[in-house]
Design a protein around this motif. Structure first.
Motif, PDB file in Angstrom:
ATOM      1  N   MET A   1      24.081  47.202  30.063  1.00  0.00           N
ATOM      2  CA  MET A   1      24.843  47.884  31.094  1.00  0.00           C
ATOM      3  C   MET A   1      24.177  47.662  32.456  1.00  0.00           C
ATOM      4  N   LEU A   2      24.999  47.439  33.469  1.00  0.00           N
ATOM      5  CA  LEU A   2      24.473  47.197  34.800  1.00  0.00           C
ATOM      6  C   LEU A   2      23.906  48.475  35.405  1.00  0.00           C
ATOM      7  N   ASP A   3      22.870  48.311  36.192  1.00  0.00           N
ATOM      8  CA  ASP A   3      22.272  49.434  36.883  1.00  0.00           C
ATOM      9  C   ASP A   3      23.226  49.924  37.973  1.00  0.00           C
ATOM     10  N   ALA A   4      23.409  51.236  38.055  1.00  0.00           N
ATOM     11  CA  ALA A   4      24.347  51.813  39.024  1.00  0.00           C
ATOM     12  C   ALA A   4      23.943  51.480  40.458  1.00  0.00           C
ATOM     13  N   ALA A   5      22.642  51.450  40.710  1.00  0.00           N
ATOM     14  CA  ALA A   5      22.157  51.144  42.058  1.00  0.00           C
ATOM     15  C   ALA A   5      22.478  49.699  42.435  1.00  0.00           C
ATOM     16  N   ALA A  26      32.852  41.970  30.034  1.00  0.00           N
ATOM     17  CA  ALA A  26      33.862  41.082  29.441  1.00  0.00           C
ATOM     18  C   ALA A  26      33.525  39.607  29.609  1.00  0.00           C
ATOM     19  N   VAL A  27      32.920  39.233  30.741  1.00  0.00           N
ATOM     20  CA  VAL A  27      32.748  37.806  31.018  1.00  0.00           C
ATOM     21  C   VAL A  27      31.311  37.370  31.281  1.00  0.00           C
ATOM     22  N   GLY A  28      30.419  38.342  31.543  1.00  0.00           N
ATOM     23  CA  GLY A  28      29.094  37.993  32.039  1.00  0.00           C
ATOM     24  C   GLY A  28      27.982  38.011  31.006  1.00  0.00           C
ATOM     25  N   SER A  29      26.770  38.174  31.531  1.00  0.00           N
ATOM     26  CA  SER A  29      25.565  38.169  30.704  1.00  0.00           C
ATOM     27  C   SER A  29      24.582  39.191  31.263  1.00  0.00           C
ATOM     28  N   GLN A  30      23.733  39.709  30.401  1.00  0.00           N
ATOM     29  CA  GLN A  30      22.689  40.638  30.865  1.00  0.00           C
ATOM     30  C   GLN A  30      21.491  39.882  31.428  1.00  0.00           C
ATOM     31  N   ASP A  31      21.466  38.588  31.197  1.00  0.00           N
ATOM     32  CA  ASP A  31      20.361  37.752  31.663  1.00  0.00           C
ATOM     33  C   ASP A  31      20.760  37.071  32.965  1.00  0.00           C
ATOM     34  N   PRO A  32      20.087  37.385  34.081  1.00  0.00           N
ATOM     35  CA  PRO A  32      20.443  36.757  35.359  1.00  0.00           C
ATOM     36  C   PRO A  32      20.201  35.244  35.389  1.00  0.00           C
ATOM     37  N   VAL A  70      27.047  30.680  35.622  1.00  0.00           N
ATOM     38  CA  VAL A  70      25.683  31.119  35.898  1.00  0.00           C
ATOM     39  C   VAL A  70      25.560  32.628  36.091  1.00  0.00           C
ATOM     40  N   GLY A  71      24.469  33.173  35.577  1.00  0.00           N
ATOM     41  CA  GLY A  71      24.028  34.515  35.939  1.00  0.00           C
ATOM     42  C   GLY A  71      24.785  35.674  35.333  1.00  0.00           C
ATOM     43  N   LEU A  72      24.607  36.851  35.959  1.00  0.00           N
ATOM     44  CA  LEU A  72      25.169  38.093  35.443  1.00  0.00           C
ATOM     45  C   LEU A  72      26.683  38.022  35.287  1.00  0.00           C
ATOM     46  N   THR A  73      27.348  37.374  36.238  1.00  0.00           N
ATOM     47  CA  THR A  73      28.812  37.307  36.198  1.00  0.00           C
ATOM     48  C   THR A  73      29.325  35.988  35.640  1.00  0.00           C
ATOM     49  N   GLN A  74      28.399  35.107  35.220  1.00  0.00           N
ATOM     50  CA  GLN A  74      28.775  33.758  34.787  1.00  0.00           C
ATOM     51  C   GLN A  74      29.669  33.111  35.845  1.00  0.00           C
ATOM     52  N   VAL A  92      21.271  32.541  40.822  1.00  0.00           N
ATOM     53  CA  VAL A  92      20.585  33.224  39.718  1.00  0.00           C
ATOM     54  C   VAL A  92      19.854  34.478  40.189  1.00  0.00           C
ATOM     55  N   GLU A  93      20.088  34.879  41.445  1.00  0.00           N
ATOM     56  CA  GLU A  93      19.511  36.126  41.943  1.00  0.00           C
ATOM     57  C   GLU A  93      20.520  37.227  41.627  1.00  0.00           C
ATOM     58  N   PRO A  94      20.107  38.276  40.883  1.00  0.00           N
ATOM     59  CA  PRO A  94      21.065  39.265  40.374  1.00  0.00           C
ATOM     60  C   PRO A  94      22.007  39.846  41.421  1.00  0.00           C
ATOM     61  N   CYS A  95      21.471  40.302  42.545  1.00  0.00           N
ATOM     62  CA  CYS A  95      22.315  40.937  43.562  1.00  0.00           C
ATOM     63  C   CYS A  95      23.308  39.934  44.149  1.00  0.00           C
TER      64      CYS A  95
END
Length: 203
Positions: A1-5, A26-32, A70-74, A92-95
Motif C-alpha cells: 500500500m502506498l504511503d499517504a504522505a 491495479a497496474v503498478g509495483s511496490q518496488d520503485p 517502470v517504477g511504482l506506476t509502471q 525510478v524515483e518514487p515521487c
C-alpha cells in the motif's frame, strides 16, 4: 500500500487518494526499481535492478525496440523521451514516478470520460476506471495510442472516496471451476442413465 504522505505530496491533485491507491494496486509495483520489458507481446526476462543506476541502464538498453514499464506506476518509459539518452533517473524515483504516472492516468481518465460523454455521476466512474486501467495496460484506446494522445481536458466523473466498486464482473472474473464441476456432474448423470438403459434391454 502506498504511503499517504507520498500520495499527498506527489500524486496528481485531480485524483482522490483512494483512486491513486487503487490505480497503483491495479497496474503498478511496490518496488520503485521494478522494470518490465515486453516485445511482440512477450515478457522478456531481465536482471533485477538493485540501484537506480542499474535500473536506468536496463531501461536505456531496451527503450526503442521494446515496451518498457517502470517504477511504482509502471510508467511507459518510452513516452518520457524520444531517445534513450534523454531518459532521466526521475523514472525510478518514487515521487517523480508517481507524479508522472498519476498525471498520465488522469489524462487517460479524461479521454475515456469524453468517450462516455463526460458524465459527472459517481455511478459511472467504476466503468470509466476499469476502461482506463485496461487502456493503461494496453497503451491504446479506440485503436490509438493513449499515452501520446492530447489531453481533452474537461471534468472527470465524480470519484468515490473509497474503493471503486466494479459495475459487473467481466468474463475473466467469472468463476470457471463451478461451471466445469457442474458439467462433469451432467456427464456423470448421463452415463448412469445410459448404463441403466442398457441393463434394462439385456433383461
Amino acid at each position: 500500500m502506498l504511503d499517504a504522505a507520498l500520495i499527498k505530496e506527489c500524486a496528481d491533485p485531480s485524483l482522490k487518494p483512494a483512486i491513486v491507491e487503487q490505480f497503483v494496486a491495479a497496474v503498478g509495483s511496490q518496488d520503485p526499481l521494478a522494470i518490465s520489458v515486453k516485445s511482440g507481446g512477450r515478457l522478456i526476462l531481465i536482471p533485477k535492478a538493485t540501484t537506480a543506476d542499474e535500473a536506468m541502464k536496463i531501461i536505456r538498453q531496451n527503450v526503442g525496440h521494446a515496451v518498457v514499464r517502470v517504477g511504482l506506476t509502471q510508467f511507459p518509459a518510452g513516452v518520457a523521451a524520444r531517445d534513450a539518452s534523454e531518459l532521466k533517473p526521475d523514472l525510478v524515483e518514487p515521487c517523480a514516478n508517481l507524479r508522472m504516472g498519476t498525471a498520465m492516468f488522469a489524462k487517460i481518465l479524461r479521454i475515456v470520460s469524453k468517450w462516455y460523454g463526460n458524465p459527472e455521476s459517481e455511478e459511472v466512474f467504476p466503468q470509466i476506471f476499469d476502461d482506463a486501467v485496461y487502456t493503461w495496460k494496453t497503451g491504446e484506446f479506440e485503436g490509438e495510442s493513449a499515452f501520446q494522445a492530447e489531453d481533452p481536458g474537461g471534468p472527470l466523473a465524480e470519484q468515490p472516496n473509497g474503493v471503486v466498486q466494479r459495475v459487473a464482473p467481466t468474463t475473466a472474473d467469472q468463476p470457471v471451476e463451478p461451471a466445469a464441476s457442474s458439467q462433469s456432474k451432467v456427464q456423470d448423470a448421463g452415463i448412469r442413465i445410459d448404463l441403466s438403459r442398457i441393463g434394462e434391454k439385456k433383461n
